[in-house]
Enzyme design. Sequence first.
Site, PDB file in Angstrom:
ATOM      1  N   ASP A  50     -17.926 -45.215  30.965  1.00 60.23           N
ATOM      2  CA  ASP A  50     -18.845 -45.448  29.840  1.00 60.23           C
ATOM      3  C   ASP A  50     -20.281 -45.050  30.146  1.00 60.23           C
ATOM      4  O   ASP A  50     -21.235 -45.634  29.622  1.00 60.23           O
ATOM      5  CB  ASP A  50     -18.802 -46.936  29.400  1.00 60.23           C
ATOM      6  CG  ASP A  50     -17.407 -47.365  29.012  1.00 60.23           C
ATOM      7  OD1 ASP A  50     -16.658 -46.514  28.497  1.00 60.23           O
ATOM      8  OD2 ASP A  50     -17.072 -48.541  29.224  1.00 60.23           O
TER       9      ASP A  50
ATOM     10  N   LYS B  62     -20.537 -39.943  29.038  1.00 63.18           N
ATOM     11  CA  LYS B  62     -19.952 -38.615  29.279  1.00 63.18           C
ATOM     12  C   LYS B  62     -19.742 -37.865  27.970  1.00 63.18           C
ATOM     13  O   LYS B  62     -19.967 -36.660  27.886  1.00 63.18           O
ATOM     14  CB  LYS B  62     -18.603 -38.750  30.026  1.00 63.18           C
ATOM     15  CG  LYS B  62     -18.727 -39.431  31.383  1.00 63.18           C
ATOM     16  CD  LYS B  62     -17.377 -39.656  32.021  1.00 63.18           C
ATOM     17  CE  LYS B  62     -16.516 -40.655  31.322  1.00 63.18           C
ATOM     18  NZ  LYS B  62     -17.000 -42.050  31.346  1.00 63.18           N
TER      19      LYS B  62
ATOM     20  N   GLY C 251     -12.797 -43.936  25.929  1.00 64.61           N
ATOM     21  CA  GLY C 251     -13.400 -43.942  24.600  1.00 64.61           C
ATOM     22  C   GLY C 251     -14.724 -43.219  24.752  1.00 64.61           C
ATOM     23  O   GLY C 251     -15.634 -43.741  25.377  1.00 64.61           O
ATOM     24  N   HIS C 252     -14.808 -41.997  24.267  1.00 68.29           N
ATOM     25  CA  HIS C 252     -16.009 -41.178  24.458  1.00 68.29           C
ATOM     26  C   HIS C 252     -16.728 -41.044  23.117  1.00 68.29           C
ATOM     27  O   HIS C 252     -16.161 -40.529  22.149  1.00 68.29           O
ATOM     28  CB  HIS C 252     -15.638 -39.802  25.021  1.00 68.29           C
ATOM     29  CG  HIS C 252     -15.059 -39.891  26.405  1.00 68.29           C
ATOM     30  ND1 HIS C 252     -14.696 -38.791  27.138  1.00 68.29           N
ATOM     31  CD2 HIS C 252     -14.810 -40.958  27.213  1.00 68.29           C
ATOM     32  CE1 HIS C 252     -14.240 -39.186  28.314  1.00 68.29           C
ATOM     33  NE2 HIS C 252     -14.289 -40.493  28.381  1.00 68.29           N
TER      34      HIS C 252
ATOM     35  N   GLN D  39     -13.147 -42.064  32.543  1.00 69.72           N
ATOM     36  CA  GLN D  39     -13.430 -43.177  33.440  1.00 69.72           C
ATOM     37  C   GLN D  39     -14.617 -42.820  34.359  1.00 69.72           C
ATOM     38  O   GLN D  39     -15.479 -42.086  33.940  1.00 69.72           O
ATOM     39  CB  GLN D  39     -12.183 -43.570  34.257  1.00 69.72           C
ATOM     40  CG  GLN D  39     -11.079 -44.225  33.430  1.00 69.72           C
ATOM     41  CD  GLN D  39     -10.259 -43.265  32.607  1.00 69.72           C
ATOM     42  OE1 GLN D  39      -9.696 -42.319  33.139  1.00 69.72           O
ATOM     43  NE2 GLN D  39     -10.171 -43.483  31.320  1.00 69.72           N
TER      44      GLN D  39
HETATM   45  P1  GDP Z   1     -18.315 -42.459  27.854  1.00 66.67           P
HETATM   46  O1  GDP Z   1     -17.014 -43.188  27.913  1.00 66.67           O
HETATM   47  O2  GDP Z   1     -18.852 -42.140  29.211  1.00 66.67           O
HETATM   48  O3  GDP Z   1     -18.275 -41.248  26.963  1.00 66.67           O
HETATM   49  O4  GDP Z   1     -19.368 -43.476  27.207  1.00 66.67           O
HETATM   50  P2  GDP Z   1     -19.117 -44.417  25.922  1.00 66.67           P
HETATM   51  O5  GDP Z   1     -19.118 -43.595  24.695  1.00 66.67           O
HETATM   52  O6  GDP Z   1     -17.944 -45.308  26.142  1.00 66.67           O
HETATM   53  O7  GDP Z   1     -20.382 -45.362  26.003  1.00 66.67           O
HETATM   54  C1  GDP Z   1     -21.683 -44.867  26.002  1.00 66.67           C
HETATM   55  C2  GDP Z   1     -22.433 -45.470  24.802  1.00 66.67           C
HETATM   56  O8  GDP Z   1     -23.817 -45.233  24.963  1.00 66.67           O
HETATM   57  C3  GDP Z   1     -22.062 -44.842  23.491  1.00 66.67           C
HETATM   58  O9  GDP Z   1     -22.166 -45.802  22.481  1.00 66.67           O
HETATM   59  C4  GDP Z   1     -23.118 -43.738  23.301  1.00 66.67           C
HETATM   60  O10 GDP Z   1     -23.345 -43.416  21.940  1.00 66.67           O
HETATM   61  C5  GDP Z   1     -24.313 -44.425  23.886  1.00 66.67           C
HETATM   62  N1  GDP Z   1     -25.307 -43.539  24.520  1.00 66.67           N
HETATM   63  C6  GDP Z   1     -25.114 -42.396  25.243  1.00 66.67           C
HETATM   64  N2  GDP Z   1     -26.291 -41.940  25.734  1.00 66.67           N
HETATM   65  C7  GDP Z   1     -27.232 -42.814  25.319  1.00 66.67           C
HETATM   66  C8  GDP Z   1     -28.639 -42.911  25.527  1.00 66.67           C
HETATM   67  O11 GDP Z   1     -29.261 -42.126  26.217  1.00 66.67           O
HETATM   68  N3  GDP Z   1     -29.283 -43.979  24.946  1.00 66.67           N
HETATM   69  C9  GDP Z   1     -28.622 -44.911  24.202  1.00 66.67           C
HETATM   70  N4  GDP Z   1     -29.317 -45.922  23.687  1.00 66.67           N
HETATM   71  N5  GDP Z   1     -27.305 -44.839  23.979  1.00 66.67           N
HETATM   72  C10 GDP Z   1     -26.610 -43.830  24.549  1.00 66.67           C
HETATM   73  P1  IMO Z   2     -14.256 -43.963  29.707  1.00 72.82           P
HETATM   74  O1  IMO Z   2     -13.599 -42.615  29.855  1.00 72.82           O
HETATM   75  C1  IMO Z   2     -14.643 -48.017  31.265  1.00 72.82           C
HETATM   76  C2  IMO Z   2     -11.094 -49.744  33.204  1.00 72.82           C
HETATM   77  C3  IMO Z   2     -10.447 -50.924  32.512  1.00 72.82           C
HETATM   78  C4  IMO Z   2      -9.905 -51.677  33.723  1.00 72.82           C
HETATM   79  C5  IMO Z   2      -9.448 -50.534  34.628  1.00 72.82           C
HETATM   80  C6  IMO Z   2      -7.978 -50.200  34.543  1.00 72.82           C
HETATM   81  O2  IMO Z   2     -14.513 -44.356  28.300  1.00 72.82           O
HETATM   82  O3  IMO Z   2     -15.411 -44.098  30.598  1.00 72.82           O
HETATM   83  P2  IMO Z   2      -6.498 -48.943  32.714  1.00 72.82           P
HETATM   84  O4  IMO Z   2      -6.254 -49.270  31.263  1.00 72.82           O
HETATM   85  O5  IMO Z   2      -7.078 -47.601  32.953  1.00 72.82           O
HETATM   86  O6  IMO Z   2      -5.282 -49.211  33.556  1.00 72.82           O
HETATM   87  O7  IMO Z   2      -7.598 -50.042  33.185  1.00 72.82           O
HETATM   88  O8  IMO Z   2     -10.209 -49.401  34.260  1.00 72.82           O
HETATM   89  N1  IMO Z   2     -11.262 -48.531  32.358  1.00 72.82           N
HETATM   90  C7  IMO Z   2     -12.429 -48.124  31.831  1.00 72.82           C
HETATM   91  N2  IMO Z   2     -13.653 -48.701  31.879  1.00 72.82           N
HETATM   92  N3  IMO Z   2     -14.483 -46.813  30.680  1.00 72.82           N
HETATM   93  C8  IMO Z   2     -13.264 -46.221  30.659  1.00 72.82           C
HETATM   94  O9  IMO Z   2     -13.080 -44.976  30.188  1.00 72.82           O
HETATM   95  C9  IMO Z   2     -12.162 -46.889  31.226  1.00 72.82           C
HETATM   96  N4  IMO Z   2     -10.860 -46.606  31.356  1.00 72.82           N
HETATM   97  C10 IMO Z   2     -10.326 -47.610  32.061  1.00 72.82           C
HETATM   98  O10 IMO Z   2     -11.399 -51.684  31.800  1.00 72.82           O
HETATM   99  O11 IMO Z   2     -10.947 -52.359  34.371  1.00 72.82           O
HETATM  100 MG    MG Z   3     -16.167 -44.963  27.225  1.00 75.45          MG
END
Ligand code: GDP
Ligand code: IMO
Ligand code: MG
Length: 436
Positions: free
Chosen positions: A13, A16, A40-41, A225
């Site tokens: 999270d 990416k 979840g991206h 991840q």
């Molecule tokens: P990922 O799994 O690495 O793609 O990240 P996620 O989408 O799960 O979580 C990142 C969250 O931060 C999302 O809600 C993005 O919209 C948000 N986000 C990304 N870059 C920034 C930033 O520079 N500032 C803020 N406030 N939010 C951001």
């Molecule tokens: P993105 O790509 C954050 C965590 C789960 C748990 C562990 C194992 O959005 O960054 P799993 O279901 O993979 O067997 O769970 O890994 N986890 C993540 N945490 N971002 C993710 O993906 C994750 N994918 C798995 O919360 O701790």
């Molecule tokens: Mg994510």
Amino acid sequence: MANIIVIGMQWGDEGKGKIVDLLTEFADVVVRFQGGNNAGHTVVVGEETIILHLVPSGALHSQKKCLIGNGVVVDPQVLLEDIDDLKKRGYFKNDNQLLISEDAHLILPYHRRMDVARERMKGEGKIGTTGRGIGPAYEDKVGRVGIRVGDLLDEKIFREKLEANLSMRNACLETCLHDKGFGLEAILKEYVGYARKLKKYVGNTSIFIDRQMKQGGHILFEGAQGTHLDVDHGTYPFVTSSNTVAGGACTGAGVGPTKITEVIGVSKAYTTRVGGGPFPTELKDKVGERIRERGREFGATTGRPRRCGWLDIPLLRDAIRLNGITGIALTKIDVLSEFDPIKICTSYKYRGERLEEVPSQVKVLQECEPVYEEIQGWKTELRNTREFDDLPPRAREYVRYVEELTNVEVIIVSVGERREETVLRRNPFLHGPRLL
Ligand code: GDP
Ligand code: IMO
Ligand code: MG
């Protein structure tokens, strides 16, 4: 030719999705190579927020090809939901935009049920998985009984493999996990339906990438991840079931390591973690709560509140070593605008000893105490900043301090979730790495 891997440096999270969407403009192909819909991206463009679970985050660029490599575990239902969501919003008009590896393994309903049932049995010691069946699907792959996307396209083969697996899995579910088993015909009917819809997208992704590279195309590999969730190098057993590090891009996309030109690591300006496992800089106080609120730190896949804490440099140092990172994308620095002072963990203390790296034993990491440096906060909103020199001096200092502590240049500073809320200091598709 530039073939770039984007990797999470923490526990997922990191943002990416935003960084991949941003860089896709300069690539020809975007490839997911591991993980599944545990990811979840989030991509925010204009008024639209899209959360992608399996389709690569380059999907909003209609001219760019999106690939799901052999290393991904595919839940066909979720994949079809990703596709439907994109189509409803006017994206993905051309079915040619997506190519799914015939060698990618499938997630089946019994994988999900096993994931959830096992976590339930573990009780307090649970990993806190996403419950999407990721672990059990990878177990079947490594155990050489997995069912692949290619198998799904041949109903006879699919039936045979499913029958063999189901007898084992039902026995395990019913006897060991005290849960319900599955009937063959129901799964068969459901998955044959998916096969019909997905057939047009399936092919050989490794050959496709190779051809693109030979024609001078640029490839962007999208990690899911984060480094410290890697099954080998992460905080085992509180990890996911795939190799999330850069090496996974080669095995998970069918590309030789000599073809990779750069690895970009994505890190938040602080740290978060979802699920169980050690987290030395975790803040269980009001500051942690404020970071969660301001950063809207709730899981993009499960909605769970993310644990929050200060930036942890030992985690980043490890990520740089494990991935060969040559540039950092530092995200969500705008979230820190409210805080003064801001802390950075520069090393750990373990039983009186200073540690600069992350210890591999979880028991040791659990006992580590963060050693902090304090930085003065800037107390200014940053979302409208587009040039590095326009950042407040203390925010610039923060970025420079990260560079100094990691010895890697910060090439992107992200100041908001939208595509344009970005300070791009070096475009890795146009200019190669710079040693500090
Ligand atoms: P990922 O799994 O690495 O793609 O990240 P996620 O989408 O799960 O979580 C990142 C969250 O931060 C999302 O809600 C993005 O919209 C948000 N986000 C990304 N870059 C920034 C930033 O520079 N500032 C803020 N406030 N939010 C951001
Ligand atoms: P993105 O790509 C954050 C965590 C789960 C748990 C562990 C194992 O959005 O960054 P799993 O279901 O993979 O067997 O769970 O890994 N986890 C993540 N945490 N971002 C993710 O993906 C994750 N994918 C798995 O919360 O701790
Ligand atoms: Mg994510």
